[in-house]
Write a protein that holds these residues in place. Structure first.
Motif, PDB file in Angstrom:
ATOM      1  N   PRO A   1       0.810  -1.233   0.000  1.00 17.97           N
ATOM      2  CA  PRO A   1       0.000   0.000   0.000  1.00 17.97           C
ATOM      3  C   PRO A   1       0.834   1.269   0.000  1.00 17.97           C
ATOM      4  O   PRO A   1       0.358   2.331  -0.402  1.00 17.97           O
ATOM      5  N   ASP A   2       2.073   1.175   0.458  1.00 21.36           N
ATOM      6  CA  ASP A   2       2.927   2.362   0.511  1.00 21.36           C
ATOM      7  C   ASP A   2       3.760   2.548  -0.746  1.00 21.36           C
ATOM      8  O   ASP A   2       4.515   3.526  -0.840  1.00 21.36           O
ATOM      9  N   GLY A   3       3.692   1.611  -1.684  1.00 26.85           N
ATOM     10  CA  GLY A   3       4.445   1.763  -2.918  1.00 26.85           C
ATOM     11  C   GLY A   3       5.146   0.500  -3.336  1.00 26.85           C
ATOM     12  O   GLY A   3       4.790  -0.610  -2.908  1.00 26.85           O
ATOM     13  N   LEU A   4       6.170   0.657  -4.165  1.00 29.88           N
ATOM     14  CA  LEU A   4       6.842  -0.466  -4.803  1.00 29.88           C
ATOM     15  C   LEU A   4       8.340  -0.435  -4.540  1.00 29.88           C
ATOM     16  O   LEU A   4       8.925   0.627  -4.332  1.00 29.88           O
ATOM     17  N   ARG A   5       8.926  -1.617  -4.554  1.00 34.59           N
ATOM     18  CA  ARG A   5      10.373  -1.761  -4.665  1.00 34.59           C
ATOM     19  C   ARG A   5      10.649  -2.411  -6.012  1.00 34.59           C
ATOM     20  O   ARG A   5      10.039  -3.434  -6.353  1.00 34.59           O
ATOM     21  N   ILE A   6      11.543  -1.794  -6.772  1.00 37.19           N
ATOM     22  CA  ILE A   6      11.794  -2.228  -8.145  1.00 37.19           C
ATOM     23  C   ILE A   6      13.287  -2.457  -8.310  1.00 37.19           C
ATOM     24  O   ILE A   6      14.100  -1.554  -8.023  1.00 37.19           O
ATOM     25  N   ALA A   7      13.658  -3.627  -8.758  1.00 36.16           N
ATOM     26  CA  ALA A   7      15.057  -3.946  -9.003  1.00 36.16           C
ATOM     27  C   ALA A   7      15.389  -3.626 -10.459  1.00 36.16           C
ATOM     28  O   ALA A   7      14.752  -4.139 -11.378  1.00 36.16           O
ATOM     29  N   THR A   8      16.366  -2.730 -10.655  1.00 30.96           N
ATOM     30  CA  THR A   8      16.853  -2.412 -11.994  1.00 30.96           C
ATOM     31  C   THR A   8      18.355  -2.673 -12.009  1.00 30.96           C
ATOM     32  O   THR A   8      18.985  -2.762 -10.954  1.00 30.96           O
ATOM     33  N   PRO A   9      18.964  -2.793 -13.176  1.00 32.48           N
ATOM     34  CA  PRO A   9      20.415  -2.969 -13.220  1.00 32.48           C
ATOM     35  C   PRO A   9      21.123  -1.786 -12.551  1.00 32.48           C
ATOM     36  O   PRO A   9      21.019  -0.648 -13.003  1.00 32.48           O
ATOM     37  N   GLY A  10      21.779  -2.028 -11.458  1.00 30.19           N
ATOM     38  CA  GLY A  10      22.577  -0.995 -10.803  1.00 30.19           C
ATOM     39  C   GLY A  10      21.859  -0.168  -9.768  1.00 30.19           C
ATOM     40  O   GLY A  10      22.464   0.692  -9.128  1.00 30.19           O
ATOM     41  N   ALA A  11      20.541  -0.366  -9.568  1.00 27.79           N
ATOM     42  CA  ALA A  11      19.822   0.466  -8.589  1.00 27.79           C
ATOM     43  C   ALA A  11      18.571  -0.235  -8.110  1.00 27.79           C
ATOM     44  O   ALA A  11      17.912  -0.954  -8.877  1.00 27.79           O
ATOM     45  N   GLU A  12      18.251  -0.029  -6.834  1.00 27.96           N
ATOM     46  CA  GLU A  12      16.962  -0.445  -6.310  1.00 27.96           C
ATOM     47  C   GLU A  12      16.116   0.812  -6.162  1.00 27.96           C
ATOM     48  O   GLU A  12      16.532   1.781  -5.517  1.00 27.96           O
ATOM     49  N   ILE A  13      14.930   0.792  -6.776  1.00 28.04           N
ATOM     50  CA  ILE A  13      14.059   1.964  -6.771  1.00 28.04           C
ATOM     51  C   ILE A  13      12.919   1.744  -5.802  1.00 28.04           C
ATOM     52  O   ILE A  13      12.261   0.700  -5.824  1.00 28.04           O
ATOM     53  N   VAL A  14      12.711   2.721  -4.926  1.00 27.49           N
ATOM     54  CA  VAL A  14      11.531   2.768  -4.064  1.00 27.49           C
ATOM     55  C   VAL A  14      10.670   3.906  -4.582  1.00 27.49           C
ATOM     56  O   VAL A  14      11.135   5.048  -4.700  1.00 27.49           O
ATOM     57  N   ALA A  15       9.415   3.600  -4.923  1.00 27.88           N
ATOM     58  CA  ALA A  15       8.572   4.608  -5.567  1.00 27.88           C
ATOM     59  C   ALA A  15       7.111   4.368  -5.245  1.00 27.88           C
ATOM     60  O   ALA A  15       6.701   3.232  -5.022  1.00 27.88           O
ATOM     61  N   PRO A  16       6.299   5.432  -5.231  1.00 34.05           N
ATOM     62  CA  PRO A  16       4.850   5.244  -5.120  1.00 34.05           C
ATOM     63  C   PRO A  16       4.326   4.636  -6.408  1.00 34.05           C
ATOM     64  O   PRO A  16       4.891   4.834  -7.479  1.00 34.05           O
ATOM     65  N   GLY A  17       3.246   3.911  -6.305  1.00 36.35           N
ATOM     66  CA  GLY A  17       2.651   3.314  -7.494  1.00 36.35           C
ATOM     67  C   GLY A  17       2.022   1.981  -7.188  1.00 36.35           C
ATOM     68  O   GLY A  17       2.145   1.450  -6.075  1.00 36.35           O
ATOM     69  N   ARG A  18       1.366   1.432  -8.203  1.00 35.98           N
ATOM     70  CA  ARG A  18       0.706   0.146  -8.059  1.00 35.98           C
ATOM     71  C   ARG A  18       1.139  -0.780  -9.192  1.00 35.98           C
ATOM     72  O   ARG A  18       1.171  -0.386 -10.348  1.00 35.98           O
ATOM     73  N   ALA A  19       1.473  -2.002  -8.799  1.00 38.09           N
ATOM     74  CA  ALA A  19       1.813  -3.047  -9.755  1.00 38.09           C
ATOM     75  C   ALA A  19       1.894  -4.352  -8.987  1.00 38.09           C
ATOM     76  O   ALA A  19       1.984  -4.358  -7.751  1.00 38.09           O
ATOM     77  N   GLU A  20       1.869  -5.438  -9.706  1.00 39.08           N
ATOM     78  CA  GLU A  20       1.973  -6.740  -9.064  1.00 39.08           C
ATOM     79  C   GLU A  20       3.435  -7.144  -8.923  1.00 39.08           C
ATOM     80  O   GLU A  20       4.264  -6.816  -9.786  1.00 39.08           O
ATOM     81  N   ALA A  21       3.752  -7.839  -7.822  1.00 35.04           N
ATOM     82  CA  ALA A  21       5.099  -8.361  -7.636  1.00 35.04           C
ATOM     83  C   ALA A  21       5.453  -9.261  -8.816  1.00 35.04           C
ATOM     84  O   ALA A  21       4.641 -10.062  -9.277  1.00 35.04           O
ATOM     85  N   GLY A  22       6.665  -9.056  -9.333  1.00 33.79           N
ATOM     86  CA  GLY A  22       7.117  -9.822 -10.488  1.00 33.79           C
ATOM     87  C   GLY A  22       6.871  -9.135 -11.811  1.00 33.79           C
ATOM     88  O   GLY A  22       7.380  -9.581 -12.848  1.00 33.79           O
ATOM     89  N   ALA A  23       6.099  -8.055 -11.801  1.00 36.99           N
ATOM     90  CA  ALA A  23       5.805  -7.351 -13.052  1.00 36.99           C
ATOM     91  C   ALA A  23       7.036  -6.615 -13.553  1.00 36.99           C
ATOM     92  O   ALA A  23       7.821  -6.069 -12.780  1.00 36.99           O
TER      93      ALA A  23
END
Length: 354
Positions: free
Chosen positions: A249-271
């Motif tokens: 509910p507080d947002g997403l953690r997104i793994a990208t090459p070279g950075a972990e992004i914490v951001a507001p938003g909605r998506a399913e885990a694994g997307a």
């Protein structure tokens, strides 16, 4: 009810679909900008509003009246052309009053309205001059005065300031907005200039390949683009792609090459998703800083732009980020070749939904 309603308008030229099922509602008194690159369909849509093109499908309503099949001369609509289309053999006053004479208005009424329009665009002393004796900005004002003289319900402006240099264009943007506010006329402006649309419009419709891909206030389309196209077309946006590792509910953690992004938003885990980062929302920190919303790299090149610097950082993990840094008096300029960390706040990362 919308003052101007475009409902399912489609226009083809042979096999090419120039306008592809556009729906749009514009309120009375708005200054609305249609923004997009060459060939996106914005000028064709404007010509449909003017009556110079007839839609193959859909309809156009103005103040509750269906004007889809109404010829241009019978519509309460006027147009300011990109070329200004001033008559070189007529003086300014005659140019402004041309449409009024065509409508057969009495001479005293024409003279009164021409005087009113020249005062509106601050050209009271120029009525006797020919267009060739005017500057580019003055010719633009004459064209605007002529377009407004017939008191249209809707004024269409096709790239109205594209022929002007930067400083004059910015000054005319302010004047155009001021005149629109004073008259209360609904304006629809077509432009490919992002800064012009952001500076002038109450709302912007971004077009791509004949479709309206996003409509909103300048802040909405710039700060919250809904697609990769809008993010990169409007301003300098960096796009990072990654996989959602946590969704809550507080947002997403997104793994990208070279950075972990914490951001507001909605998506399913694994997307697999894309994230936009505006260049001016990034900051450069010393090398070695760790944590989420950080990426390590090397300053590849630095461009001085007066009010600031544009820096391209080659990331250690591949790719690059463009960073805009203000020119602060006394601060040391960035130096190419320096190892740095690029950082941003969580709300600077915009999760793209399309």
């Amino acid at each position: 009810m919308s003052f101007l309603a475009v409902e399912g308008v489609r226009k083809r030229f042979g096999a090419t679909v120039a306008v592809d099922g556009v729906d749009l509602a514009i309120a009375k008194g708005e200054l609305f900008a249609l923004l997009g690159g060459s060939g996106c369909g914005k000028s064709t849509l404007l010509r449909c509003l003017a009556g110079f093109e007839t839609p193959d499908e859909g309809r156009i309503l103005l103040d509750g009246q269906d004007i889809t099949a109404t010829p241009p001369y019978a519509r309460p609509v006027n147009m300011m052309f990109q070329s200004y289309a001033l008559f070189p053999h007529m003086d300014v006053a005659s140019n402004v009053g041309f449409g009024l004479r065509q409508d057969g208005l009495p001479k005293p009424e024409i003279a009164r309205r021409v005087e009113e329009m020249l005062a509106l665009v601050q050209l009271e002393r120029f009525g006797g001059r020919r267009p060739a004796q005017l500057s580019g900005g003055q010719r633009a004002r004459v064209a605007l005065a002529r377009a407004l003289a017939k008191r249209p319900l809707l004024l269409l402006l096709d790239e109205p300031l594209s022929a002007l240099d930067r400083n004059l264009r910015e000054a005319m943007q302010r004047e155009l907005v001021g005149i629109q506010h004073r008259t209360g006329t609904t304006f629809v402006v077509v432009t490919h200039d992002q800064q012009e649309a952001l500076a002038m419009a109450s709302r912007i419709g971004v077009m791509d390949r004949g479709r309206l891909v996003q409509v909103g206030t300048p802040a909405e389309v710039y700060e919250a683009p809904n697609s990769r196209f809008v993010a990169t077309f409007l301003g300098a946006a960096n796009i990072l792609e990654g996989t959602v590792t946590e969704a809550g509910p507080d947002g997403l953690r997104i793994a990208t090459p070279g950075a972990e992004i914490v951001a507001p938003g909605r998506a399913e885990a694994g997307a697999h998703i894309a994230v936009a980062l505006r260049a001016e929302h990034l900051r450069i920190e010393p090398a070695g800083a760790a944590g989420p919303n950080r990426a390590r790299g090397t300053l590849r090149d630095v461009a001085y732009r007066g009010e600031g610097f544009t820096v391209h950082v080659a990331l250690d993990a591949g790719g690059e980020l463009r960073v805009s840094r203000p020119n602060r008096r006394g601060a040391a300029p960035p130096v190419a070749g320096e190892a740095v960390t690029v950082a941003w706040d969580p709300d600077a990362a915009v999760v793209l939904t399309a």
